[in-house]
Motif scaffolding. Sequence first.
Motif, PDB file in Angstrom:
ATOM      1  N   UNK A  63      48.746  27.857  78.979  1.00 40.68           N
ATOM      2  CA  UNK A  63      49.341  29.177  79.183  1.00 40.68           C
ATOM      3  C   UNK A  63      50.500  29.110  80.177  1.00 40.68           C
ATOM      4  N   UNK A  64      50.364  28.302  81.219  1.00 42.99           N
ATOM      5  CA  UNK A  64      51.443  28.162  82.194  1.00 42.99           C
ATOM      6  C   UNK A  64      52.648  27.455  81.583  1.00 42.99           C
ATOM      7  N   UNK A  65      52.388  26.462  80.736  1.00 37.13           N
ATOM      8  CA  UNK A  65      53.465  25.694  80.115  1.00 37.13           C
ATOM      9  C   UNK A  65      54.319  26.566  79.195  1.00 37.13           C
ATOM     10  N   UNK A  66      53.697  27.530  78.513  1.00 38.82           N
ATOM     11  CA  UNK A  66      54.458  28.361  77.572  1.00 38.82           C
ATOM     12  C   UNK A  66      54.848  29.720  78.148  1.00 38.82           C
ATOM     13  N   UNK A  67      54.542  29.949  79.416  1.00 35.81           N
ATOM     14  CA  UNK A  67      54.882  31.227  80.046  1.00 35.81           C
ATOM     15  C   UNK A  67      56.394  31.436  80.055  1.00 35.81           C
ATOM     16  N   UNK A  68      56.788  32.693  80.084  1.00 39.20           N
ATOM     17  CA  UNK A  68      58.212  33.032  80.079  1.00 39.20           C
ATOM     18  C   UNK A  68      58.939  32.430  81.277  1.00 39.20           C
ATOM     19  N   UNK A  69      58.245  32.272  82.378  1.00 38.40           N
ATOM     20  CA  UNK A  69      58.861  31.726  83.590  1.00 38.40           C
ATOM     21  C   UNK A  69      58.842  30.191  83.632  1.00 38.40           C
ATOM     22  N   UNK A  70      58.340  29.548  82.587  1.00 35.87           N
ATOM     23  CA  UNK A  70      58.216  28.086  82.561  1.00 35.87           C
ATOM     24  C   UNK A  70      59.554  27.422  82.232  1.00 35.87           C
ATOM     25  N   UNK A  71      59.993  26.551  83.116  1.00 36.01           N
ATOM     26  CA  UNK A  71      61.227  25.802  82.862  1.00 36.01           C
ATOM     27  C   UNK A  71      61.033  24.845  81.691  1.00 36.01           C
ATOM     28  N   UNK A  72      59.837  24.287  81.579  1.00 39.10           N
ATOM     29  CA  UNK A  72      59.548  23.394  80.459  1.00 39.10           C
ATOM     30  C   UNK A  72      59.699  24.128  79.130  1.00 39.10           C
ATOM     31  N   UNK A  73      59.149  25.323  79.033  1.00 36.90           N
ATOM     32  CA  UNK A  73      59.271  26.113  77.807  1.00 36.90           C
ATOM     33  C   UNK A  73      60.734  26.439  77.530  1.00 36.90           C
TER      34      UNK A  73
END
Length: 68
Positions: free
Chosen positions: A28-38
């Motif tokens: 969930x953190x990886x795909x969050x809107x605030x995720x630089x990775x995403x």
Amino acid sequence: MTRPPAPAHTPMPEIFADLRVLAIDALDQVIAQSSELAELWDEAPNGPKWRQDIALLRAILDPPIPPQ
């Protein structure tokens, strides 16, 4: 020596509930809107495939509860 990939019908090994929750939270953190990775994956040509793979992993870790 590398092993061949497991067939799609191979059941997933049982995962401890606490580890399952941690894995779901991490996805969930990886795909969050605030995720630089995403954000970086969204700019990549195969970004949609990456999101599909993350969604598949999440569905495996947190399958829907069947209605009773």
